[in-house]
Design a protein around this motif. Structure first.
Motif, PDB file in Angstrom:
ATOM      1  N   ARG A 115       0.662  -1.106  -0.040  1.00 16.12           N
ATOM      2  CA  ARG A 115       0.110   0.102   0.023  1.00 16.12           C
ATOM      3  C   ARG A 115       0.862   1.235  -0.065  1.00 16.12           C
ATOM      4  O   ARG A 115       1.619   1.347   0.997  1.00 16.12           O
ATOM      5  N   GLU A 116       0.485   2.121  -0.751  1.00 15.53           N
ATOM      6  CA  GLU A 116       1.413   3.248  -1.019  1.00 15.53           C
ATOM      7  C   GLU A 116       0.660   4.322  -0.019  1.00 15.53           C
ATOM      8  O   GLU A 116      -0.411   4.452   0.269  1.00 15.53           O
ATOM      9  N   GLY A 117       1.776   5.077   0.760  1.00 18.70           N
ATOM     10  CA  GLY A 117       1.202   6.269   1.642  1.00 18.70           C
ATOM     11  C   GLY A 117       0.708   7.323   0.774  1.00 18.70           C
ATOM     12  O   GLY A 117       1.285   7.516  -0.439  1.00 18.70           O
ATOM     13  N   PRO A 118      -0.148   8.365   1.426  1.00 13.67           N
ATOM     14  CA  PRO A 118      -0.382   9.550   0.606  1.00 13.67           C
ATOM     15  C   PRO A 118       0.491  10.090   0.266  1.00 13.67           C
ATOM     16  O   PRO A 118       1.612  10.337   1.071  1.00 13.67           O
ATOM     17  N   GLU A 119       0.580  10.930  -0.871  1.00 11.17           N
ATOM     18  CA  GLU A 119       1.711  11.718  -1.345  1.00 11.17           C
ATOM     19  C   GLU A 119       1.429  13.282  -0.612  1.00 11.17           C
ATOM     20  O   GLU A 119       0.220  13.749  -0.785  1.00 11.17           O
ATOM     21  N   THR A 120       2.278  13.871   0.004  1.00  7.14           N
ATOM     22  CA  THR A 120       2.388  14.990   0.568  1.00  7.14           C
ATOM     23  C   THR A 120       3.692  15.388   0.117  1.00  7.14           C
ATOM     24  O   THR A 120       4.608  15.357   0.807  1.00  7.14           O
ATOM     25  N   ARG A 121       3.611  16.503  -0.907  1.00  2.00           N
ATOM     26  CA  ARG A 121       5.046  17.015  -1.523  1.00  2.00           C
ATOM     27  C   ARG A 121       5.527  18.012  -0.440  1.00  2.00           C
ATOM     28  O   ARG A 121       5.049  18.840  -0.069  1.00  2.00           O
ATOM     29  N   LEU A 122       6.979  17.841  -0.424  1.00  2.00           N
ATOM     30  CA  LEU A 122       7.629  18.546   0.387  1.00  2.00           C
ATOM     31  C   LEU A 122       7.832  19.830  -0.324  1.00  2.00           C
ATOM     32  O   LEU A 122       7.682  20.264  -1.303  1.00  2.00           O
TER      33      LEU A 122
END
Length: 152
Positions: A115-122
């Motif tokens: 399962r991929e974690g949600p993306e939160t761009r830096l």
């Protein structure tokens, strides 16, 4: 001068074996990985991975229930990556892991992203700081391998 041979997998701690398998898998996906990186004072991530498009992933390796229960800092890692994952072995009770985080099943020789974690761009400034820490950490590790007599 005699060289020090690398430690065999059996000499590694369970979490280090998981990190090794994770790093192997992520390398196959085009990521470069470093282990035990300190993004900021008080935090040390098990695996930080830099992807082919500049993405930054953090993977926390947990070998047992007690290891997971003792980790009270994991949410602080979220500010230092684009995606966050837990990596566990087959025997780990996965229902303990928080929903909304990534999950990797691993052993000493490989891994699979379940399962991929949600993306939160830096943000740009944070990304630059992370990249500099990553590069410096990797360079110092390489230098230490080539010249083990150097002090840290």
């Amino acid at each position: 001068m005699p060289s020090v041979p690398p430690r065999p997998p059996a000499a590694l701690a369970p979490g280090q074996l998981i990190a090794r398998g994770v790093s192997r898998h992520l390398r196959d996906l085009g990521f470069a990985c470093v282990e035990e990186l300190v993004p900021t004072a008080g935090l040390r991530v098990d695996v930080m991975a830099l992807g082919p498009k500049g993405e930054v992933w953090i993977v926390e390796c947990k070998s047992c229930r007690a290891d997971f229960a003792a980790d009270r800092k994991w949410q602080g890692y979220l500010d230092w990556c684009d995606r966050f994952f837990w990596a566990v072995d087959e025997a780990f009770p996965r229902d303990l892991l928080p929903p909304g985080t990534g999950l990797i099943l691993a052993d000493a020789y490989g891994a699979e992203i379940l399962r991929e974690g949600p993306e939160t761009r830096l943000a740009g400034a944070r990304r630059k700081a992370v990249m500099q820490r990553f590069a410096r950490h990797a360079a110092l590790r390489l230098q230490a391998l080539r010249d083990p007599g150097l002090s840290p």
